[in-house]
Design a protein around this motif. Structure first.
Motif, PDB file in Angstrom:
ATOM      1  N   PRO B   7      -9.271 -27.484  79.704  1.00 11.99           N
ATOM      2  CA  PRO B   7      -9.053 -27.745  81.129  1.00 11.99           C
ATOM      3  C   PRO B   7      -7.727 -27.110  81.543  1.00 11.99           C
ATOM      4  CG  PRO B   7      -8.577 -29.707  79.842  1.00 11.99           C
ATOM      5  CD  PRO B   7      -9.176 -28.705  78.897  1.00 11.99           C
ATOM      6  N   PRO B   8      -7.652 -26.560  82.757  1.00 12.79           N
ATOM      7  CA  PRO B   8      -6.408 -25.900  83.179  1.00 12.79           C
ATOM      8  C   PRO B   8      -5.225 -26.859  83.286  1.00 12.79           C
ATOM      9  CG  PRO B   8      -8.230 -25.288  84.608  1.00 12.79           C
ATOM     10  CD  PRO B   8      -8.719 -26.415  83.747  1.00 12.79           C
ATOM     11  N   SER B   9      -5.499 -28.099  83.631  1.00 14.80           N
ATOM     12  CA  SER B   9      -4.403 -29.035  83.825  1.00 14.80           C
ATOM     13  C   SER B   9      -4.849 -30.465  83.575  1.00 14.80           C
ATOM     14  CB  SER B   9      -3.843 -28.914  85.241  1.00 14.80           C
ATOM     15  OG  SER B   9      -4.820 -29.274  86.187  1.00 14.80           O
ATOM     16  N   VAL B  10      -3.903 -31.268  83.158  1.00 18.01           N
ATOM     17  CA  VAL B  10      -4.068 -32.719  83.045  1.00 18.01           C
ATOM     18  C   VAL B  10      -2.751 -33.329  83.488  1.00 18.01           C
ATOM     19  CG1 VAL B  10      -5.735 -32.630  81.143  1.00 18.01           C
ATOM     20  CG2 VAL B  10      -3.294 -32.840  80.640  1.00 18.01           C
ATOM     21  N   SER B  11      -2.818 -34.586  83.875  1.00 20.18           N
ATOM     22  CA  SER B  11      -1.590 -35.267  84.292  1.00 20.18           C
ATOM     23  C   SER B  11      -1.672 -36.746  83.942  1.00 20.18           C
ATOM     24  CB  SER B  11      -1.354 -35.083  85.792  1.00 20.18           C
ATOM     25  OG  SER B  11      -2.406 -35.659  86.535  1.00 20.18           O
ATOM     26  N   GLY B  12      -0.523 -37.362  83.875  1.00 19.10           N
ATOM     27  CA  GLY B  12      -0.461 -38.781  83.599  1.00 19.10           C
ATOM     28  C   GLY B  12       0.922 -39.312  83.881  1.00 19.10           C
ATOM     29  N   ALA B  13       0.986 -40.593  84.105  1.00 17.64           N
ATOM     30  CA  ALA B  13       2.273 -41.230  84.365  1.00 17.64           C
ATOM     31  C   ALA B  13       2.966 -41.546  83.045  1.00 17.64           C
ATOM     32  CB  ALA B  13       2.056 -42.516  85.159  1.00 17.64           C
ATOM     33  N   PRO B  14       4.267 -41.693  83.070  1.00 15.54           N
ATOM     34  CA  PRO B  14       4.985 -42.073  81.846  1.00 15.54           C
ATOM     35  C   PRO B  14       4.389 -43.319  81.214  1.00 15.54           C
ATOM     36  CG  PRO B  14       6.542 -41.443  83.542  1.00 15.54           C
ATOM     37  CD  PRO B  14       5.187 -41.472  84.197  1.00 15.54           C
ATOM     38  N   GLY B  15       4.205 -43.258  79.899  1.00 16.36           N
ATOM     39  CA  GLY B  15       3.653 -44.384  79.170  1.00 16.36           C
ATOM     40  C   GLY B  15       2.144 -44.336  79.021  1.00 16.36           C
ATOM     41  N   GLN B  16       1.483 -43.513  79.812  1.00 16.13           N
ATOM     42  CA  GLN B  16       0.033 -43.440  79.760  1.00 16.13           C
ATOM     43  C   GLN B  16      -0.448 -42.548  78.623  1.00 16.13           C
ATOM     44  OE1 GLN B  16      -1.404 -42.261  83.682  1.00 16.13           O
ATOM     45  NE2 GLN B  16      -1.776 -44.408  84.220  1.00 16.13           N
ATOM     46  N   ARG B  17      -1.761 -42.528  78.464  1.00 14.10           N
ATOM     47  CA  ARG B  17      -2.406 -41.697  77.447  1.00 14.10           C
ATOM     48  C   ARG B  17      -3.214 -40.602  78.126  1.00 14.10           C
ATOM     49  NH1 ARG B  17      -7.508 -41.436  74.806  1.00 14.10           N
ATOM     50  NH2 ARG B  17      -7.383 -40.960  72.560  1.00 14.10           N
ATOM     51  N   VAL B  18      -3.076 -39.392  77.614  1.00 11.75           N
ATOM     52  CA  VAL B  18      -3.878 -38.289  78.111  1.00 11.75           C
ATOM     53  C   VAL B  18      -4.539 -37.586  76.927  1.00 11.75           C
ATOM     54  CG1 VAL B  18      -2.459 -37.889  80.159  1.00 11.75           C
ATOM     55  CG2 VAL B  18      -1.960 -36.647  78.042  1.00 11.75           C
ATOM     56  N   THR B  19      -5.658 -36.941  77.224  1.00 11.97           N
ATOM     57  CA  THR B  19      -6.309 -36.139  76.201  1.00 11.97           C
ATOM     58  C   THR B  19      -6.582 -34.746  76.751  1.00 11.97           C
ATOM     59  OG1 THR B  19      -8.529 -36.843  76.844  1.00 11.97           O
ATOM     60  CG2 THR B  19      -7.414 -38.139  75.136  1.00 11.97           C
ATOM     61  N   ILE B  20      -6.524 -33.775  75.868  1.00 17.89           N
ATOM     62  CA  ILE B  20      -6.805 -32.389  76.206  1.00 17.89           C
ATOM     63  C   ILE B  20      -7.931 -31.916  75.297  1.00 17.89           C
ATOM     64  CG2 ILE B  20      -5.891 -30.050  76.330  1.00 17.89           C
ATOM     65  CD1 ILE B  20      -3.090 -31.304  76.645  1.00 17.89           C
ATOM     66  N   SER B  21      -8.980 -31.431  75.910  1.00 17.84           N
ATOM     67  CA  SER B  21     -10.128 -30.992  75.132  1.00 17.84           C
ATOM     68  C   SER B  21     -10.090 -29.491  74.869  1.00 17.84           C
ATOM     69  CB  SER B  21     -11.421 -31.346  75.860  1.00 17.84           C
ATOM     70  OG  SER B  21     -11.468 -30.675  77.114  1.00 17.84           O
ATOM     71  N   CYS B  22     -10.808 -29.093  73.837  1.00 14.18           N
ATOM     72  CA  CYS B  22     -10.887 -27.694  73.434  1.00 14.18           C
ATOM     73  C   CYS B  22     -12.310 -27.465  72.938  1.00 14.18           C
ATOM     74  CB  CYS B  22      -9.864 -27.417  72.348  1.00 14.18           C
ATOM     75  SG  CYS B  22      -9.920 -25.754  71.620  1.00 14.18           S
ATOM     76  N   THR B  23     -13.068 -26.681  73.673  1.00 12.62           N
ATOM     77  CA  THR B  23     -14.469 -26.466  73.325  1.00 12.62           C
ATOM     78  C   THR B  23     -14.680 -25.050  72.822  1.00 12.62           C
ATOM     79  OG1 THR B  23     -15.150 -28.053  75.007  1.00 12.62           O
ATOM     80  CG2 THR B  23     -16.832 -26.549  74.178  1.00 12.62           C
ATOM     81  N   GLY B  24     -15.306 -24.965  71.662  1.00 12.81           N
ATOM     82  CA  GLY B  24     -15.566 -23.660  71.075  1.00 12.81           C
ATOM     83  C   GLY B  24     -17.047 -23.397  70.920  1.00 12.81           C
ATOM     84  N   SER B  25     -17.401 -22.778  69.815  1.00  9.68           N
ATOM     85  CA  SER B  25     -18.801 -22.419  69.584  1.00  9.68           C
ATOM     86  C   SER B  25     -19.106 -22.444  68.087  1.00  9.68           C
ATOM     87  CB  SER B  25     -19.069 -21.018  70.150  1.00  9.68           C
ATOM     88  OG  SER B  25     -18.341 -20.050  69.411  1.00  9.68           O
ATOM     89  N   SER B  26     -20.318 -22.028  67.765  1.00  6.61           N
ATOM     90  CA  SER B  26     -20.772 -22.081  66.377  1.00  6.61           C
ATOM     91  C   SER B  26     -20.087 -21.049  65.487  1.00  6.61           C
ATOM     92  CB  SER B  26     -22.289 -21.866  66.325  1.00  6.61           C
ATOM     93  OG  SER B  26     -22.628 -20.616  66.908  1.00  6.61           O
ATOM     94  N   SER B  27     -19.357 -20.120  66.086  1.00  6.55           N
ATOM     95  CA  SER B  27     -18.680 -19.115  65.259  1.00  6.55           C
ATOM     96  C   SER B  27     -17.220 -19.471  65.004  1.00  6.55           C
ATOM     97  CB  SER B  27     -18.758 -17.730  65.910  1.00  6.55           C
ATOM     98  OG  SER B  27     -18.104 -17.722  67.168  1.00  6.55           O
ATOM     99  N   ASN B  28     -16.744 -20.532  65.606  1.00  2.48           N
ATOM    100  CA  ASN B  28     -15.362 -20.932  65.361  1.00  2.48           C
ATOM    101  C   ASN B  28     -15.282 -22.426  65.018  1.00  2.48           C
ATOM    102  OD1 ASN B  28     -15.227 -21.970  68.292  1.00  2.48           O
ATOM    103  ND2 ASN B  28     -15.327 -19.751  68.642  1.00  2.48           N
ATOM    104  N   ILE B  29     -15.032 -23.273  65.971  1.00  2.00           N
ATOM    105  CA  ILE B  29     -14.889 -24.696  65.670  1.00  2.00           C
ATOM    106  C   ILE B  29     -16.150 -25.245  65.024  1.00  2.00           C
ATOM    107  CG2 ILE B  29     -14.436 -26.989  66.619  1.00  2.00           C
ATOM    108  CD1 ILE B  29     -12.836 -25.651  68.863  1.00  2.00           C
ATOM    109  N   GLY B  30     -17.300 -24.880  65.569  1.00  2.00           N
ATOM    110  CA  GLY B  30     -18.572 -25.383  65.054  1.00  2.00           C
ATOM    111  C   GLY B  30     -18.907 -24.889  63.666  1.00  2.00           C
TER     112      GLY B  30
END
Lengths: 120, 113
Positions: B7-30
């Motif tokens: 995702p191009p951007s994520v945001s959160g307030a101090p103390g919060q939890r955020v996650t950043i995803s990374c999607t690949g394919s069968s030739s790399n992560i998969g």
């Protein structure tokens, strides 16, 4: 401590070549592979190639076939990346990075980057 | 060239939890290759934050954690702090027909509100 030092920035005209150095220190130079990665403005990081600092073997991305030359000077603990036939799309920040392993590994140390601007 | 999608951007307030995803394919992560994460502050070199999917280099706080499943991976940051504001990108190895390649995500800008 491990350091990869890249210095400066250059402005080049289209069609010219640029040679970037990356001086390693803090570890045994010949025991790691150094990669080159570039980051064009607003673009993702792009892998260019690697050089085995020990034996000089190299491999580069097909995208840069015929344009990129990777060399090393073991006596100076320095690797070099030369990119020829520059075009505007080659304007980018060029990083050298040490890979901790061989293939399925991560870049554990990076140089600070060398800015190349290609403009007429 | 195969790429990883973030995702191009994520945001959160101090103390919060955020996650950043990374999607690949069968030739790399998969294909089972490791996912590595880097943090990049403006004008500086990337710094490895997580390697081999779930491993933190020494000095990286345990507020950062990584996971991987199938063709995707995620970086989680808990207890968000102002100093976490940076660009984060994932990286893996790719073994597609075009030849071995190291691929990167497009980067995610984390804003701490």
């Amino acid at each position: 401590q491990v350091q990869l030092v890249q210095s400066g920035a250059e402005v080049k005209k289209p069609g010219a070549s640029v040679r970037i150095s990356c001086k390693a220190s803090g570890y045994i130079f010949g025991t790691y592979i150094i990669h080159w990665v570039r980051q064009a403005p607003g673009q993702r990081l792009e892998w260019m190639g690697w050089i085995n600092a020990g034996n000089g073997n190299t491999k580069h991305s097909q995208k840069f076939q015929g344009r990129v030359t990777l060399t090393r000077d073991s006596s100076a603990s320095t690797v070099y990346m030369q990119l020829s036939s520059l075009r505007s799309e080659d304007t980018a920040l060029y990083f050298c990075a040490r890979m901790s392993g061989v293939y399925d590994s991560h870049f554990d140390y990076w140089g600070q980057g060398f800015l190349v601007t290609v403009a007429s | 060239q195969s790429v990883l999608t973030q995702p191009p951007s994520v945001s959160g307030a101090p103390g919060q939890r955020v996650t950043i995803s990374c999607t690949g394919s069968s030739s790399n992560i998969g294909a089972g290759y490791h996912v590595n994460w880097y943090q990049q502050l403006p004008g500086t070199a990337p710094k490895v934050l997580m390697f081999a999917n779930t491993n933190r280099p020494s000095g990286v706080p345990d507020r950062f954690s990584g996971s991987k499943s199938g063709t995707s991976a995620s970086l989680a940051i808990t207890g968000l702090q102002a100093e976490d504001e940076a660009d984060y990108f994932c990286q893996s190895f790719d073994s597609s027909l075009s030849g071995p390649n190291w691929v990167f995500g497009g980067g995610t800008k984390l804003t701490v509100l």
